[in-house]
Design a protein around this motif. Structure first.
Motif, PDB file in Angstrom:
ATOM      1  N   ALA B 137       0.837  -1.193   0.000  1.00 61.80           N
ATOM      2  CA  ALA B 137       0.000   0.000   0.000  1.00 61.80           C
ATOM      3  C   ALA B 137       0.874   1.246   0.000  1.00 61.80           C
ATOM      4  CB  ALA B 137      -0.918  -0.009   1.210  1.00 61.80           C
ATOM      5  N   GLY B 138       1.945   1.211   0.802  1.00 58.88           N
ATOM      6  CA  GLY B 138       2.835   2.366   0.847  1.00 58.88           C
ATOM      7  C   GLY B 138       3.461   2.641  -0.507  1.00 58.88           C
ATOM      8  N   GLY B 139       3.942   1.591  -1.140  1.00 60.72           N
ATOM      9  CA  GLY B 139       4.572   1.765  -2.438  1.00 60.72           C
ATOM     10  C   GLY B 139       3.591   2.258  -3.482  1.00 60.72           C
ATOM     11  N   TRP B 140       2.433   1.713  -3.427  1.00 56.68           N
ATOM     12  CA  TRP B 140       1.407   2.089  -4.400  1.00 56.68           C
ATOM     13  C   TRP B 140       0.964   3.529  -4.175  1.00 56.68           C
ATOM     14  CZ3 TRP B 140      -0.947   0.383  -8.714  1.00 56.68           C
ATOM     15  CH2 TRP B 140      -2.176   0.949  -9.056  1.00 56.68           C
ATOM     16  N   ALA B 141       0.732   3.864  -2.895  1.00 56.27           N
ATOM     17  CA  ALA B 141       0.181   5.181  -2.598  1.00 56.27           C
ATOM     18  C   ALA B 141       1.167   6.286  -2.953  1.00 56.27           C
ATOM     19  CB  ALA B 141      -0.188   5.261  -1.120  1.00 56.27           C
ATOM     20  N   ALA B 147       9.266   3.621  -5.722  1.00 52.14           N
ATOM     21  CA  ALA B 147       8.525   3.091  -4.578  1.00 52.14           C
ATOM     22  C   ALA B 147       7.698   1.880  -4.986  1.00 52.14           C
ATOM     23  CB  ALA B 147       7.618   4.169  -3.996  1.00 52.14           C
ATOM     24  N   LEU B 148       7.054   2.021  -6.117  1.00 51.76           N
ATOM     25  CA  LEU B 148       6.194   0.936  -6.573  1.00 51.76           C
ATOM     26  C   LEU B 148       7.027  -0.309  -6.846  1.00 51.76           C
ATOM     27  CD1 LEU B 148       3.343   0.258  -7.247  1.00 51.76           C
ATOM     28  CD2 LEU B 148       3.778   0.896  -9.594  1.00 51.76           C
ATOM     29  N   LEU B 149       8.116  -0.098  -7.565  1.00 56.23           N
ATOM     30  CA  LEU B 149       8.971  -1.222  -7.892  1.00 56.23           C
ATOM     31  C   LEU B 149       9.501  -1.860  -6.608  1.00 56.23           C
ATOM     32  CD1 LEU B 149       9.858  -2.413 -10.541  1.00 56.23           C
ATOM     33  CD2 LEU B 149      11.974  -1.128 -10.356  1.00 56.23           C
ATOM     34  N   GLY B 150       9.931  -1.008  -5.705  1.00 58.91           N
ATOM     35  CA  GLY B 150      10.462  -1.519  -4.447  1.00 58.91           C
ATOM     36  C   GLY B 150       9.422  -2.313  -3.701  1.00 58.91           C
ATOM     37  N   ASP B 218      18.236  -7.935   1.290  1.00 58.85           N
ATOM     38  CA  ASP B 218      17.640  -6.620   1.523  1.00 58.85           C
ATOM     39  C   ASP B 218      17.396  -5.851   0.226  1.00 58.85           C
ATOM     40  OD1 ASP B 218      20.223  -6.298   0.897  1.00 58.85           O
ATOM     41  OD2 ASP B 218      20.570  -4.641   2.298  1.00 58.85           O
ATOM     42  N   LEU B 219      17.105  -6.597  -0.813  1.00 57.43           N
ATOM     43  CA  LEU B 219      16.861  -5.948  -2.095  1.00 57.43           C
ATOM     44  C   LEU B 219      15.799  -4.861  -2.074  1.00 57.43           C
ATOM     45  CD1 LEU B 219      17.154  -8.844  -4.598  1.00 57.43           C
ATOM     46  CD2 LEU B 219      18.499  -6.766  -4.487  1.00 57.43           C
ATOM     47  N   PRO B 220      14.716  -5.053  -1.373  1.00 53.25           N
ATOM     48  CA  PRO B 220      13.649  -4.050  -1.456  1.00 53.25           C
ATOM     49  C   PRO B 220      14.120  -2.668  -1.039  1.00 53.25           C
ATOM     50  CG  PRO B 220      12.833  -6.034  -0.470  1.00 53.25           C
ATOM     51  CD  PRO B 220      14.298  -6.213  -0.618  1.00 53.25           C
ATOM     52  N   GLU B 221      15.095  -2.603  -0.165  1.00 51.67           N
ATOM     53  CA  GLU B 221      15.505  -1.281   0.277  1.00 51.67           C
ATOM     54  C   GLU B 221      16.994  -1.071   0.062  1.00 51.67           C
ATOM     55  OE1 GLU B 221      15.498  -1.478   4.769  1.00 51.67           O
ATOM     56  OE2 GLU B 221      13.872  -2.810   4.192  1.00 51.67           O
ATOM     57  N   ALA B 222      17.496  -1.747  -0.961  1.00 56.17           N
ATOM     58  CA  ALA B 222      18.926  -1.633  -1.214  1.00 56.17           C
ATOM     59  C   ALA B 222      19.242  -0.215  -1.662  1.00 56.17           C
ATOM     60  CB  ALA B 222      19.340  -2.629  -2.280  1.00 56.17           C
ATOM     61  N   GLU B 223      19.748   0.566  -0.728  1.00 53.68           N
ATOM     62  CA  GLU B 223      19.968   1.987  -1.008  1.00 53.68           C
ATOM     63  C   GLU B 223      20.840   2.191  -2.226  1.00 53.68           C
ATOM     64  OE1 GLU B 223      20.307   0.642   1.963  1.00 53.68           O
ATOM     65  OE2 GLU B 223      19.394   1.888   3.518  1.00 53.68           O
ATOM     66  N   SER B 224      21.852   1.333  -2.345  1.00 56.49           N
ATOM     67  CA  SER B 224      22.811   1.558  -3.414  1.00 56.49           C
ATOM     68  C   SER B 224      22.239   1.207  -4.778  1.00 56.49           C
ATOM     69  CB  SER B 224      24.057   0.731  -3.150  1.00 56.49           C
ATOM     70  OG  SER B 224      23.668  -0.594  -2.848  1.00 56.49           O
ATOM     71  N   HIS B 231       9.745   2.922   0.571  1.00 52.44           N
ATOM     72  CA  HIS B 231       9.450   4.087   1.418  1.00 52.44           C
ATOM     73  C   HIS B 231      10.187   5.334   0.968  1.00 52.44           C
ATOM     74  CE1 HIS B 231      13.223   2.770   2.912  1.00 52.44           C
ATOM     75  NE2 HIS B 231      12.723   1.748   3.585  1.00 52.44           N
ATOM     76  N   VAL B 232      10.527   5.396  -0.314  1.00 52.39           N
ATOM     77  CA  VAL B 232      11.326   6.531  -0.770  1.00 52.39           C
ATOM     78  C   VAL B 232      10.589   7.853  -0.588  1.00 52.39           C
ATOM     79  CG1 VAL B 232      10.568   6.248  -3.154  1.00 52.39           C
ATOM     80  CG2 VAL B 232      12.682   7.427  -2.691  1.00 52.39           C
ATOM     81  N   GLU B 233       9.315   7.882  -0.640  1.00 54.19           N
ATOM     82  CA  GLU B 233       8.576   9.135  -0.508  1.00 54.19           C
ATOM     83  C   GLU B 233       8.245   9.477   0.940  1.00 54.19           C
ATOM     84  OE1 GLU B 233       8.033  11.423  -2.478  1.00 54.19           O
ATOM     85  OE2 GLU B 233       8.508  10.526  -4.419  1.00 54.19           O
ATOM     86  N   TYR B 234       8.529   8.540   1.819  1.00 52.18           N
ATOM     87  CA  TYR B 234       8.158   8.773   3.214  1.00 52.18           C
ATOM     88  C   TYR B 234       9.261   9.547   3.931  1.00 52.18           C
ATOM     89  CZ  TYR B 234       4.021   5.893   3.046  1.00 52.18           C
ATOM     90  OH  TYR B 234       2.782   5.417   2.774  1.00 52.18           O
ATOM     91  N   SER B 235       8.827  10.359   4.839  1.00 52.40           N
ATOM     92  CA  SER B 235       9.808  11.105   5.613  1.00 52.40           C
ATOM     93  C   SER B 235       9.296  11.243   7.026  1.00 52.40           C
ATOM     94  CB  SER B 235      10.034  12.477   4.987  1.00 52.40           C
ATOM     95  OG  SER B 235       8.799  13.143   4.897  1.00 52.40           O
TER      96      SER B 235
END
Lengths: 506, 335, 104, 125, 499
Positions: B137-141, B147-150, B218-224, B231-235
């Motif tokens: 939901a977070g990625g979609w929203a 974000a979506l891909l992640g 940890d692919l979903p959030e692999a920063e590099s 959660h790229v849009e979340y702050s």
């Protein structure tokens, strides 16, 4: 359950099912590990061999009595044998239809999904428990959904499959809802236990709930047998699916539908109290449930007959035409049930046999012709000039479907009329509807005659027929005539081997 | 104490008691998260021959995480214009709530356990699955391609590893004959399931690391590689809740591993004089340590390797484990 | 805590069922249609479980039945979604109203 | 009886408490944050982040069908555990028949996995 | 013992022709002759039956009985419903049998002209004959129905394939109307079957008569069944509201088929009414006699009036058939010996006359390529032989004394006046009208202005003279010596009513 109980079971009564299951599993494995480019027709022959073995196993069991195993959930009685026999034969024909020739190919999934669907049908025919009934029903349904949509890249097939899933899903849910009340009223899922408990006070106090459950089940199953007004999916699905699959749906799936319908409606509810009250000197008693709900069944049958036949009049696409025609035939098949006739099992079984032969034959003809184009009624124009034998075979099927004497369809219809008129009081309403339906059906069946014999053809090329289809055509045409001329073959067969009343004995 | 409360007749007072217990547990968990992050950084530092946090809160950087949290609390919270606003707001909650909810069934010690339900294990598995929805939901929203891909990747990974995870514990259920976590612990009175079910433990450990989205999975959030993942849009604090969920899961998963395979609070034979809480703590900490250790040691997998490993290695192994376990049980039964 | 009467479960199930039926028959989005069907099946599950607990001759069978229902429902949803995906790839729509090429 | 029923009910009461807390915490934290944090929204800030370039298209695009396939596979296998769990729980009481039955079941599952494998469903992009 | 297979051989005899034709290549020169030959065998066999038929004893002769199949219910397995293969002839059916095979033979001669797809035509034609023969020798309702349907299908194909411009429409209306009729008949058969457990006609007649106590069927049911029968056979006959199909077939079908249709097929209706209506439900018939008589009069007058204004010869003859069938109804309605005998006579006689008329119409179509009355005329001088035959046939049709039509109409009205004089006197009007329209049509063709267009056309050829002559001589023979029919008929014994 320990080893001994396990070994006590007469497992051999399940041999037909085991055979089909093993064949399906083996085929799926072979298909997986077979070279992709290799021709799959070998698999069809293997599947046919499996079916042949299953038929042999079944035939060997014909004269055994009732066998009930696995906590009475699986039951092999005459009723089950009779319907399984038909389903196996029908599936054999369908598989033969799918034998590819030089220009076509076949998908491995097609073959084993048909087998699993058949397995589902067989489970439906011989299970005595709501749960197994349901699982069988769904095994058949799910396999059919995929079968319909097996041409992944064809939008028509996708659409048909999706409609089928949605309609089938709704139907399943409705049936289940009915079953849940049935369970709730008795606390049992075994239909023979339910039969015994139906006379209990709880049920008597909640008679309306029992009737409600009955009607829900009827509605859900009406989808399966394409009874109007729950038939909407059938034309679309029949049109979108490949022709052999259509043949499977309209024949084997329907046979299974009637099997489950007869068992699930007759067995648990046979002693159930209905809503009507009868005042006797001893006090108030209740008419049986089957009597109370008969008007609804009658209505269902009549509407089905009329809707099927009337809408068929306007169809231009051959598959849609036969879809409506098979809806109409479902209506005829409902007549003995709605009449609550003594002949119900015999009449339904014989008519299904006839229906199997003639309908598979008709779809075989459509299958042959669909190699060229989308088959419409006009495609039949001048067929006699192009393919006389094919036309003669088609004529036999059409005559049989129309119920002209010397064909199996006539005897079947005769028996249905007998069943409706042979009960007291006579069901004139049903007979009238069937009469009207039959006459209406003349218009479109003989309309095809007009096309085949009277009209000139657009094409001149002869029609090519693969060997498998030729075999189907030959057998079904011969069978249709044979059962029409010597119906005693089938009738004495029923009488000698099947005691349908076994179905009621726990 | 809790046991008595459980057995007493439900009343408002006692419900309030439950609430207080819950609050206490929440505090414990938050404390754990705070110091787990610190510990992770310290251990990683140690393994990589560096110091890790060492400014805030003394030499050991004891207040480093606290400061981080405060910073997050004071940060501006932006919601992208194109985002699906209600979903964007609710997604972190959906991700976090189940993480805390699963703790309700974990018996930490003989005395400190909360809900004692018959299907505890199933409850854990079922509830933990909800988090995936939060992430999706977070990625979609966010309405952001990264974000979506992640989130899709994350969901695919989590569901793929959930199956081996679920299947591996069946061996334990077979041996115990119960889904109740207390029963499972009781069954390990003599021998921990780690020894009876080594294969299952192996599968479970790997799958749980993957479930936690930790390196090497940890692919979903692999920063590099992926900017940041779902959660790229979340702050600000919304982001914090995603992180919080992950570390709460670390707590829960480590506890579950302890309970399922290491015998929970059960003492090693002859050392029964040491209280259960200590045993549990020790086992728990070692599990957490192993997880951090794994993170420090293994390189990140490629996406296709990750999926293949889950489906083509772990799942067949899990099936094999069920198979072997039943056969062994059958053998024991016949002889 | 007093136990909830059976009828409450039944009414809830009936409502769920009707909602599902309504959704399945009227919604345009194919995914929602599939979800509605799931809703109907879940209503059945609720019924079964309620009967298994509070019904006449309460027995475990209802729960077993509901297990089967759940599984089959999942299989059905999987097949439905798979077909929907195929459809979407060919037609780029999930709107049920646009599925009308099969006619005549 | 009374005690075990109490345990049963209390356990779920516990679960409900935990649920309330799990929802309360974000609510409180975010509400508290609202008073503490600054709020100076600007159009720049509110654009979607795409590594610095202007975002183009909606991102609610059609994504790869692989994800669906894995989703479907998950549904199937996950639901099969519905049968595995009760079986595993009751296994000790069931006897040999259950063994045979489940072996068949697991073999079927395995064939399903094999099918997906051979059909290249498990292959990631 | 030999005799007992005679009827089976008879009804299967057209099969020989069918088989021979189907193995012959489609373009063979002798196809047409083969077809004609195919009809000879049944004719010869019929003559044998006719001559062997014992006119001195009552009841069914040449009986063949074989059990065909049984329907068993699982509830009462010991009381099966038996359907039998059951042949036999009575005086009534022998006459119809004779009519059928004779006209089929003569009609096949007219089809010699057929050029294209003659093979299919003759095969279906022989199939039609098979059906007709079967209908008349069935001693069993089930078999009757079976053969009835065979005629239906083969007629449908014959009309639809080889008919005129509107052939498909004609074929369809034929199919639908007769389909309805046949299904109604089936219902009656089944009701009788389930109640009486038999479909043997004689047995049923006996049982139904004996059970006036209404042991089996209530009076109401019987009335309904009778009405259904009346509709079923009324469609075939046809009775007026159901006649449109018949006109279409008359106009559209190929001549050979119309000969059979007008000459024999319509008579199945009459046969059915006499054999089953009168035989099974005499009481109901008596009760409804007035209705029947009124229907008859309507038929008679309606047909006559419409025929009067037709401008096309085939339509005139079609409506004339309707009109004449009205007389059959009147005869049946009178319900006495004279009336019923008249009805039978009228059926036979009209069969012969209609066949003759249509044979001649076939000649007209062949030579003049039109059947419009205004385009025809004055052929008497160009084709005297043809004109003579046409005139004779017309006169026969309007009931000139000395020809069969007179005898039958006389008998029918005799009977009618005995029971219902008022209706009878109205009906007489129809006879006068018949004379008017028939003479108008015939004279318009034979006399009137001579058309130069038709100069030099061929008169009747040998192949046309022979059948015409045969038909005409039989018509006159019956007219002069009606005992040839009544001896065979033995009405009282066959139908079993007093009088």
């Amino acid at each position: 359950m320990d080893m001994e109980t396990l070994l006590q079971y007469e497992w051999n009564s399940m041999w037909p099912e085991f055979t089909i299951l093993l064949t399906a599993v083996a085929l799926s494995l072979i298909d997986l590990f077979m070279n992709k480019k290799k021709d799959r027709s070998l698999l069809i022959w293997l599947a046919l061999a499996g079916i042949a073995v299953a038929i042999v196993c079944l035939v060997l069991q014909f004269d055994d009595g009732v066998v009930s195993i696995l906590n009475e959930t699986y039951r092999l009685d005459s009723f089950a044998k009779a319907f399984k026999f038909l389903m196996l034969i029908g599936t054999g024909f369908v598989l033969l239809l799918g034998v590819p020739d030089e220009s076509t190919s076949v998908r491995g999934e097609y073959i084993y999904l048909i087998l699993t669907a058949l397995l589902g049908g067989m489970m439906m025919a011989s299970s005595a428990d709501l749960i197994t009934l349901f699982v069988g029903l769904e095994l058949l349904s799910l396999s059919s959904y995929v079968l319909v949509g097996i041409r992944k890249t064809n939008p028509l097939a996708n659409e048909a499959a999706f409609k089928y899933v949605v309609n089938g899903g709704i139907a399943t849910a409705i049936t289940l809802f009915g079953m849940s009340y049935l369970y709730g009223l008795t606390g049992e899922t075994n239909i023979y236990e339910i039969q015994g408990l139906m006379g209990s006070d709880v049920v008597t106090d909640n008679r309306f709930l029992a009737v409600f459950a009955f009607l829900m089940i009827v509605v859900g199953l009406a989808f399966k047998i394409t009874a109007a007004p729950f038939h909407m999916w059938a034309p679309d699905v029949y049109q979108g699916a490949e022709t052999p699959v259509t043949a499977f749906l309209s024949v084997v799936s329907k046979i299974a539908g009637f099997a489950i319908m007869l068992r699930l409606l007759m067995v648990p509810f046979v002693f159930a109290p209905g809503t009507g009250e009868i005042i006797t000197p001893d006090g108030i008693s209740y008419e049986t449930l089957l009597v109370s709900v008969r008007p609804y069944l009658v209505l269902l049958a009549i509407v089905t007959i009329l809707v099927g036949n009337v809408i068929a009049l306007r169809q231009l696409n051959a598959k849609r035409l036969f879809a409506y025609s098979s809806i109409a035939h479902a209506g005829y098949l409902l007549v003995p049930l709605a009449a609550l006739s003594e002949l119900v099992f015999e009449a339904v079984w014989f008519y299904l046999t006839a229906y199997l032969l003639m309908n598979i034959g008709a779809f075989a003809v459509i299958h042959v012709m669909s190699a060229e184009e989308e088959v419409t009624v006009a495609s039949f124009a001048g067929l006699f000039k192009r393919a006389p034998y094919l036309t003669i075979a088609m004529s036999i099927y059409l005559l049989s479907l129309a119920g002209i004497p010397l064909t199996a369809g006539f005897i079947g219809k005769f028996e249905i009329f007998m069943s409706a008129l042979g009960t007291e009081p006579k069901r004139y309403l049903l007979v009238t509807a069937m009469l009207a339906g039959t006459v209406l059906s003349y218009v479109y069946y003989f309309g095809l005659f007009v096309q085949m014999y009277f009209r000139p053809s657009k094409r001149q090329t002869p029609v090519t027929i693969s060997n498998g289809v030729t075999a189907v055509l030959a057998i079904t045409a011969a069978g249709t005539v044979l059962l029409g001329v010597f119906p005693s073959i089938a009738l004495t067969f029923i009488h000698d081997h099947f005691q349908f009343l076994e179905i009621f004995n726990p | 104490m809790i046991q008595n409360m459980l057995e007493s007749t439900p009343s408002y007072l006692q419900t309030g008691g439950f609430f207080l217990v819950g609050v206490a547990m929440l505090m414990v968990v938050l404390g754990f998260v705070t110091y787990a992050i610190l510990a992770e950084r310290k251990v990683l530092g140690f393994m990589q021959l560096r110091h890790g946090p060492n400014r805030v809160g003394g030499r050991f950087g004891l207040l480093q995480t606290v400061a981080d949290i405060l910073k997050l609390l004071l940060k501006e919270d932006t919601i992208p214009r194109d985002a699906d606003r209600p979903l964007f707001i609710i997604a972190p909650v959906i991700a976090f709530a189940p993480a805390f909810l699963v703790i309700a069934v974990l018996p930490l010690t003989e005395r400190i356990s909360f809900a004692n339900i018959g299907v505890g294990l199933l409850y854990y598995i079922a509830i933990s699955g909800i988090t995936t929805i939060g992430i999706l939901a977070g990625g979609w929203a966010s309405n952001n391609k990264y974000a979506l891909l992640g989130s899709m990747r994350s969901a695919a990974q989590m569901i793929s590893y959930e199956i081996p995870l679920v299947m591996s514990v069946i061996g334990i259920v077979l041996l115990t004959g119960s889904l109740n976590l207390n029963d499972i612990i009781a069954e390990q009175q003599s021998v921990a399931f780690l020894f009876k079910q080594p294969l299952a433990f192996f599968i479970f450990l790997i799958a749980s690391v993957a479930e936690l989205n930790r390196t090497p999975f940890d692919l979903p959030e692999a920063e590099s590689e992926l900017v940041a993942g779902y959660h790229v849009e979340y702050s600000g604090f919304r982001w914090a809740f995603f992180m919080l969920a992950e570390y709460v899961y670390l707590f829960a998963m480590a506890s579950l591993t302890t309970i399922l395979f290491l015998g929970g609070w059960q003492a090693i034979p002859y050392l029964t004089f040491i209280p259960g809480a200590v045993w549990f703590g020790l086992k728990f900490i070692s599990v957490v340590f192993v997880m951090i250790w794994i993170r420090a040691t293994f390189p990140r997998l490629r996406a296709d390797q990750l999926m293949s490993f889950g489906w083509k290695v772990l799942l067949p192994l899990a099936l094999l484990n069920i198979f072997l376990t039943t056969i062994v049980i059958e053998l024991f039964r016949s002889f | 805590m007093s136990s909830v009467p059976l009828s409450a479960y039944l009414v809830t199930a009936l409502l769920l069922f009707c909602m599902g039926l309504y959704g399945a028959l009227t919604k345009r989005n194919a995914v929602i249609v599939l979800i509605s069907i799931e809703l109907m099946l879940n209503a059945v599950n609720l019924n079964l479980v309620a009967f298994a607990k509070y019904g006449v001759g309460a027995s475990i069978r209802g729960q077993v039945f509901s297990l089967f229902t759940i599984t089959v429902a999942a299989a059905e949803a999987a097949v439905g979604l798979a077909i929907l995906i195929a459809l979407y790839r060919n037609r780029a729509t999930v709107n049920v109203d646009e599925m009308n090429t099969l006619k005549k | 009886m009374g005690e075990s029923l109490n345990v049963y009910q209390n356990s779920y009461l516990f679960v409900i408490m935990f649920l309330i807390l799990a929802l309360l915490l974000p609510a409180i934290a975010l509400t508290a944050g609202r008073f503490l944090r600054p709020s100076k929204p600007s159009a720049e800030k509110q654009t979607t982040y795409e590594s610095g370039i202007e975002p183009f298209h909606q991102s609610w695009i059609q994504y790869n069908v692989r994800y669906y396939l894995f989703g479907l596979l998950f549904v199937i296998f996950d639901v099969e555990t519905v049968f595995l769990y009760p079986w595993a729980v009751a296994y000790q009481k069931l006897g040999f028949f259950a063994f045979i039955e489940m072996m068949l079941f697991i073999i079927m599952l395995f064939i399903g996995l094999l099918y997906a494998w051979k059909k290249k469903v498990l292959k990631w992009i | 013992m030999n005799e007992s297979f005679l009827l089976t051989i008879l009804i299967l005899s057209p099969l020989l022709g069918i088989v021979l034709l189907s193995v012959m290549p489609g373009n063979h020169r002798f196809i047409n002759y083969m077809g004609v030959l195919g009809t000879v065998l049944p004719l010869v066999l019929t003559l044998i039956v006719f001559s062997l038929f014992d006119r001195t004893v009552s009841g069914v002769q040449f009986v063949e009985y074989r059990q065909w199949f049984e329907l068993m219910t699982s509830i009462s397995p010991n009381e099966p419903y038996t359907v039998a293969y059951d042949l036999g002839v009575t005086g009534l059916s022998v006459l119809f049998l004779m009519l059928a095979s004779l006209i089929t033979f003569l009609a096949s001669l007219t089809a010699l002209r057929l050029k294209e797809s003659a093979k299919g035509f003759y095969i279906l034609f022989l199939l039609l004959e098979l059906g007709l023969l079967g209908v008349f020798v069935s001693e069993n309702l089930f078999l009757f129905f079976l053969f009835f349907e065979i005629t239906l299908v083969s007629m449908f194909l014959l009309v639809g394939k080889w008919g005129g411009f509107n052939r498909e429409k004609a074929a369809f209306s034929f199919m639908i109307y007769n389909g309805i009729g046949s299904i109604l008949l089936l219902i009656v058969i089944i009701v009788l079957f389930v109640e009486m457990k038999t479909t043997n006609i004689t047995e049923l007649t006996m049982l139904l008569k004996e059970t006036d106590s209404l042991e089996f069927l209530s009076g109401d049911t019987r009335t309904w069944l009778f009405v259904l029968l009346l509709i079923a056979f009324g469609i075939k006959l046809p009775i007026v509201p159901f006649h449109t199909w018949m006109v279409r077939v008359h106009v559209e079908a190929p001549i050979a088929v119309v000969m059979i249709h007008a000459g024999v097929l319509l008579k199945i209706g009459a046969y059915g009414l006499l054999r089953f209506g009168v035989g099974f439900f005499p009481q109901q018939l008596k009760d409804m006699a007035v209705v029947l008589a009124i229907l008859g009069v309507i038929n008679l007058l309606y047909g006559a009036f419409i025929a009067l204004v037709q401008t096309e010869l085939r339509s005139v003859l079609a409506y004339s058939s309707i009109s004449h069938m009205g007389i059959v109804l009147l005869g049946v309605a009178s319900f006495n010996t004279a009336g019923l005998q008249g009805a039978v006579f009228q059926t036979i006689s009209h069969g012969l006359i209609a066949a003759l008329l249509f044979l001649l119409v076939g000649v007209i179509v062949d030579r003049f390529h039109t059947t419009k009355l205004e385009e025809l005329g004055g052929v008497a001088s160009q084709a005297p032989l043809f004109a003579g035959f046409l005139l004779a046939a017309g006169l026969a049709s309007l009931g000139l004394p000395g020809m069969s039509g007179f005898i039958s109409e006389f008998l029918a009205f005799l009977g009618l006046f005995e029971s219902m004089p008022v209706i009878g006197s109205v009906g007489i009007l129809g006879l006068i009208l018949t004379a008017v329209y028939m003479l108008r049509a015939v004279l318009a063709v034979t006399f009137g202005e001579r058309r130069p267009l038709f100069d030099g056309i061929r008169d009747l050829t040998a192949v046309e003279i022979v059948p015409s002559a045969i038909l005409l001589s039989i018509i006159i023979w019956i007219g002069v010596y009606p005992a040839v029919l009544s001896n065979t008929l033995q009405l009282a014994r066959t139908i079993g009513i007093g009088g």
